[in-house]
Design a protein around this motif. Structure first.
Motif, PDB file in Angstrom:
ATOM      1  N   THR A  88       0.842  -1.182   0.000  1.00 10.95           N
ATOM      2  CA  THR A  88       0.000   0.000   0.000  1.00 10.95           C
ATOM      3  C   THR A  88       0.883   1.240   0.000  1.00 10.95           C
ATOM      4  O   THR A  88       2.035   1.203   0.455  1.00 10.95           O
ATOM      5  CB  THR A  88      -0.923   0.041   1.231  1.00 10.95           C
ATOM      6  OG1 THR A  88      -0.112   0.071   2.418  1.00 10.95           O
ATOM      7  CG2 THR A  88      -1.811  -1.181   1.285  1.00 10.95           C
ATOM      8  N   PRO A 151       0.177  -2.976   4.978  1.00 13.54           N
ATOM      9  CA  PRO A 151      -0.837  -2.227   5.731  1.00 13.54           C
ATOM     10  C   PRO A 151      -0.513  -2.099   7.223  1.00 13.54           C
ATOM     11  O   PRO A 151      -0.847  -1.083   7.838  1.00 13.54           O
ATOM     12  CB  PRO A 151      -2.114  -3.043   5.506  1.00 13.54           C
ATOM     13  CG  PRO A 151      -1.881  -3.750   4.212  1.00 13.54           C
ATOM     14  CD  PRO A 151      -0.411  -4.050   4.165  1.00 13.54           C
ATOM     15  N   ILE A 161      -3.442   5.318   4.658  1.00 12.98           N
ATOM     16  CA  ILE A 161      -3.305   4.582   3.405  1.00 12.98           C
ATOM     17  C   ILE A 161      -3.949   5.384   2.282  1.00 12.98           C
ATOM     18  O   ILE A 161      -5.129   5.735   2.343  1.00 12.98           O
ATOM     19  CB  ILE A 161      -3.923   3.183   3.514  1.00 12.98           C
ATOM     20  CG1 ILE A 161      -3.119   2.331   4.507  1.00 12.98           C
ATOM     21  CG2 ILE A 161      -3.965   2.499   2.144  1.00 12.98           C
ATOM     22  CD1 ILE A 161      -3.661   0.933   4.719  1.00 12.98           C
ATOM     23  N   GLU A 164      -4.204   1.198  -2.304  1.00 12.54           N
ATOM     24  CA  GLU A 164      -4.026  -0.203  -1.927  1.00 12.54           C
ATOM     25  C   GLU A 164      -3.667  -1.048  -3.153  1.00 12.54           C
ATOM     26  O   GLU A 164      -3.948  -0.663  -4.296  1.00 12.54           O
ATOM     27  CB  GLU A 164      -5.302  -0.750  -1.287  1.00 12.54           C
ATOM     28  CG  GLU A 164      -5.700  -0.052   0.005  1.00 12.54           C
ATOM     29  CD  GLU A 164      -6.971  -0.636   0.590  1.00 12.54           C
ATOM     30  OE1 GLU A 164      -7.895  -0.941  -0.201  1.00 12.54           O
ATOM     31  OE2 GLU A 164      -7.035  -0.803   1.820  1.00 12.54           O
TER      32      GLU A 164
END
Length: 283
Positions: A88, A151, A161, A164
């Protein structure tokens, strides 16, 4: 084996090795170590009962140095775990992806996310590891900087984040092995088993060919065979091999007996349950 209270891994908190420790040993304390040598030492001196070590990646290949450390470490493989790698992009809370200019990560992670980096016009910056990159971004407090990391690193360092699944290939998977001072061999006849071993082939014509013939004639499936030099000698070749069988199985027993005729030594590193991921990927 005594209850596992501590498991050592190489890297900073938030790394993939940390994530796989949490996944399979949620009640144990995960102990970060600066180097693989430190991980092996932590188990050897009793600071941790187990070690979680990456050994192969489906894109990058084998993890450097592990093949040299493992045979002489005195530790044994007792389990394997496969971790699909999820990368991510993370930045400071409130940061916007369209405002990011530079992205930090380990050189392999940057190489595995080239498409995303190119499409967004980002400048890659190499860090020691992925979790370390996330820590660096958190410490820099610069909203134009981001990290490519698992993550867990965002949770660990308080980052947001921004994107992704930025890896180029969706089959990116790392195989980890669990190491222990105790030789805890999986029982025969209780599901699929992997046996890992090293052998030092004799320096004679066709020695390797003859050494491996026993596995073919006895119907033993060899899933890994890798060579590496030992002692700085080009003729002193060590091989790491893995087979899908138990040493008590008649076929593997005969194959190992035949292997001994053409080698200086054969050392079993572990006999452990095959991770179900093996059969899933084979379908």
């Amino acid at each position: 084996m005594t209850r596992v209270t501590r498991i050592a891994y190489q890297g900073e908190p938030g790394a993939n090795s940390h994530a796989v420790c949490n996944q399979h040993y949620p009640d144990a304390e995960s102990v970060p170590c600066a180097s693989f040598e430190d991980v092996f030492a932590a188990v050897d001196n009793g600071e941790a009962e187990l070690a979680m070590i990456p050994i192969d990646n489906s894109i990058a290949g084998r993890v450097a140095d592990i093949h040299h450390f493992l045979p002489g470490s005195g530790l044994h493989i007792i389990a394997e775990h496969f971790l699909p790698i999820q990368f991510t992009v993370m930045g400071l809370p409130g940061a916007r992806l369209d405002a990011i200019e530079t992205v930090h990560s380990h050189v392999h992670a940057l190489g595995q996310c080239r498409r995303f980096i190119r499409e967004h016009g980002l400048t890659p910056t190499i860090s020691g590891d992925t979790a370390g990159a996330a820590r660096e971004v958190a410490e820099a407090k610069d909203p134009t900087q981001a990290a490519i990391a698992p993550p867990l690193a965002a949770e660990t360092y308080g980052l947001q984040i921004l994107a992704e699944d930025v890896e180029d290939e969706d089959h990116n998977t790392t195989r980890f092995v669990v190491l222990s001072k105790e030789m805890l061999a999986a029982p025969a006849g209780d599901g699929p088993v992997v046996t890992s071993f090293v052998f030092h082939v004799r320096n004679i014509p066709a020695a390797l060919y003859k050494a491996l013939g026993g596995f073919a004639t006895n119907g033993v499936n060899m899933t890994k065979l890798e060579s590496y030099m030992v002692g700085g000698e080009f003729v002193a070749t060590m091989f790491l091999a893995e087979v899908e069988a138990h040493p008590d199985d008649p076929g593997l027993k005969r194959a190992l007996d035949e292997l001994a005729f053409f080698t200086h030594e054969v050392k079993v590193l572990g006999v452990y349950p095959a991770d179900p991921f093996r059969s899933v990927r084979a379908e």
